[in-house]
Enzyme design. Structure first.
Site, PDB file in Angstrom:
ATOM      1  N   ASP A 237       0.948  -1.130   0.142  1.00 20.05           N
ATOM      2  CA  ASP A 237       0.090   0.080   0.096  1.00 20.05           C
ATOM      3  C   ASP A 237       0.939   1.190  -0.165  1.00 20.05           C
ATOM      4  OD1 ASP A 237      -2.812   1.066   0.349  1.00 20.05           O
ATOM      5  OD2 ASP A 237      -2.027   1.758   2.206  1.00 20.05           O
TER       6      ASP A 237
ATOM      7  N   GLU B 157      14.944 -15.201   1.357  1.00 21.01           N
ATOM      8  CA  GLU B 157      15.042 -16.340   2.376  1.00 21.01           C
ATOM      9  C   GLU B 157      13.967 -17.504   2.088  1.00 21.01           C
ATOM     10  OE1 GLU B 157      14.050 -14.451   6.064  1.00 21.01           O
ATOM     11  OE2 GLU B 157      15.887 -12.838   5.785  1.00 21.01           O
TER      12      GLU B 157
HETATM   13  C1  NOJ Z   1      -4.553   2.889  -1.095  1.00 18.94           C
HETATM   14  C2  NOJ Z   1      -5.593   1.942  -0.706  1.00 18.94           C
HETATM   15  O1  NOJ Z   1      -5.939   1.267  -1.989  1.00 18.94           O
HETATM   16  C3  NOJ Z   1      -6.771   2.734  -0.302  1.00 18.94           C
HETATM   17  O2  NOJ Z   1      -7.868   2.037  -0.328  1.00 18.94           O
HETATM   18  C4  NOJ Z   1      -6.413   3.392   1.014  1.00 18.94           C
HETATM   19  O3  NOJ Z   1      -7.402   4.194   1.460  1.00 18.94           O
HETATM   20  C5  NOJ Z   1      -5.109   4.189   0.995  1.00 18.94           C
HETATM   21  N1  NOJ Z   1      -3.867   3.479   0.126  1.00 18.94           N
HETATM   22  C6  NOJ Z   1      -4.415   4.503   2.329  1.00 18.94           C
HETATM   23  O4  NOJ Z   1      -4.136   3.254   2.817  1.00 18.94           O
END
Ligand code: NOJ
Length: 530
Positions: A192, A243
């Site tokens: 993310d 790993e």
């Molecule tokens: C990207 C994610 O896909 C989204 O849904 C989220 O709100 C933001 N990152 C923050 O984590």
């Protein structure tokens, strides 16, 4: 093993996929009960949105415990069983890792709140006496004040404090979290906000281009994005992954516009792949698509990484709706422009064939295969996306692409589960249920199933090269070896098919016996030479 170089990966937004326990929220048991559907669909792997313990202030992208499953979704045992069951079905599992921020309920942040300004507990986050001018990606300031007067940074919601990636404990913790899930057999991680972990030292002000409306694309050189030091983190993680052999993968969520800078994340000792948002955002226009495809292929070739092809995800307006608009490029905050859903559906069918024919891997966001449109008319009180609240409703947020899937039956919740559904499904989704579409050879679901099956068996598809064919304006046509052609008609009139035997088409081909067949507008076809 290089399965990820040409995999078809299905995104499971867990709370909206299938509900096993009748509480209206999708869960691991629901997912497990639909593994047969996913195997029959023909995908190779599942990317599961965050399933960790979370207050769900941002649909689980606010993690309070990275090593436990939220009770709404199940237990750690359920997760382990799911991973095993998926593997038995030949489906790999990619989990979602959220390293940029935690939840404000995470023990580290709670400890920071209890601790003094300047204390080691506060060092794990970004606490300051004065905020800078950064804005949250979700609207409003990126800083919130705590009781003793200090401020902490949150690029997203106030309940998502940003971690300080200069801190060795943060780095060590994430190595350990990676190993925790690798030990449980996951095949990879979707990362993310992968370009934002590292902030410029001193957190300098931005150049004042904000008027309270954040955009998805920052200028290069922003102090909170695409800093050179972020690459060290991925080199380090790659060693951790190593790993465990060489068939586990990292998929980066990287909203970096410049193709060369984007590709830097995909160097051989960093991430394996990243979502192609340039393709997702592209309008349904031939020259724009051609240029995104060319840029994608060129940038990936330099680092020998496979491109990915993405049409939708849980953060963007569903593409059936986008492609139904006059201006079909992806834009945030557009909900009051008309969309011709019949046109959008025709184009979404063609786009599915285009994306599955291009070199590399392809993503399917749950509901793409059912042709679901965006839902706009949700009651405000039921909207959960913090974007809605933080923009005072100017942005309806992302709930409209997260409405629970319709599986069968004639009325909500369409067999989503035995109870209700956490967001209401439209009445006309009775015609879009998976059960109904399975019985219709012309449905979106039947098209996806057929195309994914052909994609798997056709040697030319997946990883590899392609060559553009000379074609009339607004027609995209390319060949892949051995003996495969894809043609997409973006004109407003039928066009003659190239040589070959049609394998699958997104619309009925025009022509009768003895008459050369033609491809209608807004349609795509795959052909085999000879
Ligand atoms: C990207 C994610 O896909 C989204 O849904 C989220 O709100 C933001 N990152 C923050 O984590």
């Amino acid at each position: 093993m290089t399965w990820w170089r040409d995999a078809a990966i299905y995104q499971v937004y867990l709370r909206s996929f299938a509900d096993g326990d009748g509480d209206g929220i999708g869960d691991i048991a629901g997912l497990e009960s639909r593994l047969v559907y996913l195997r029959e669909l023909g995908v190779d792997a599942l990317w599961i949105s965050p399933w960790y313990v979370s207050p769900m202030a941002d649909g689980g992208y606010d993690v309070a415990d990275y090593r436990a499953i939220d009770p709404a979704f199940g237990t750690l045992q359920d997760a382990e069983r799911l991973i095993g069951a998926a593997h038995q079905f030949g489906l790999r599992i990619i989990v979602d890792l959220v390293p940029n921020h935690t939840s404000d309920q995470h023990p580290w942040f709670q400890e920071a709140l209890r601790s003094e300004p300047g204390s080691p507990a506060r060092e794990r986050f970004h606490f300051r006496d004065e905020p800078n001018n950064w804005q949250s990606r979700f609207g409003g300031p990126a800083w919130s004040q705590v009781e003793d007067g200090q401020w902490y940074l949150h690029l997203f919601d106030a309940s998502q404090p940003d971690l300080n990636w200069d801190h060795p404990e943060v780095r060590e913790e994430f190595r350990s979290i990676l190993r925790f899930w690798l030990d449980r057999g996951v095949d990879g991680f979707r990362i993310d906000v992968a370009a934002r972990l590292v902030k410029q030292a001193g957190l300098p002000d931005k150049r004042g281009r904000f008027e309270g409306v954040p955009t998805f694309d920052d200028e290069p050189g922003e102090p909170d994005k695409d800093r050179p030091e972020v690459h060290e983190i991925y080199r380090d993680w790659r060693l951790v992954l190593g790993e465990y052999g060489n068939d586990r993968v990292f998929v980066g969520e990287i909203w970096v516009v410049d193709p060369e800078r984007f590709a830097m994340y995909l160097r051989p000792d960093e991430l394996h792949t990243a979502f192609n948002f340039a393709f997702l955002k592209c309008a349904w226009e031939s020259e724009a698509l051609r240029s995104v495809i060319d840029q994608t292929l060129a940038a990936h070739a330099k680092v020998d990484a496979p491109p990915t092809w993405v049409l939708s995800n849980h953060d963007v307006t569903r593409h059936v709706t986008r492609y139904g608009r006059k201006d079909s490029a992806f834009m945030k905050r557009v909900h009051d422009v008309p969309a011709d859903l019949a046109q959008g559906t025709r184009r979404a069918r063609a786009a599915a064939l285009l994306s599955m024919a291009l070199p590399g891997s392809v993503y399917v966001y749950q509901g793409d295969e059912l042709g679901l449109p965006e839902v706009f008319d949700l009651p405000d009180a039921l909207r959960e996306d913090p974007v809605f609240r933080r923009t005072d409703g100017r942005d309806l947020g992302r709930d409209g692409c997260r409405v629970p899937l319709p599986w069968g039956g004639d009325a909500p919740p369409y067999e989503f589960g035995k109870g209700g559904a956490w967001l209401p499904q439209p009445p006309d989704w009775r015609d879009l249920t998976a059960a109904k579409q399975l019985g219709d050879a012309d449905s979106m679901l039947s098209l996806y199933r057929l195309a994914l099956r052909i994609r798997r068996s056709e040697q030319a598809l997946g990883d590899g090269d392609m060559r553009w064919l000379v074609s009339e304006p607004d027609v995209l046509a390319f060949e892949r070896d051995p003996g495969f052609t894809c043609m997409v008609n973006l004109t407003d009139h039928p066009v003659a098919l190239p040589e070959g035997t049609p394998l699958v088409a997104s619309a009925d081909l025009i022509g009768a016996v003895g008459v050369p067949a033609e491809l209608p507008p807004d349609a795509a076809v795959w052909l085999r030479a000879g």
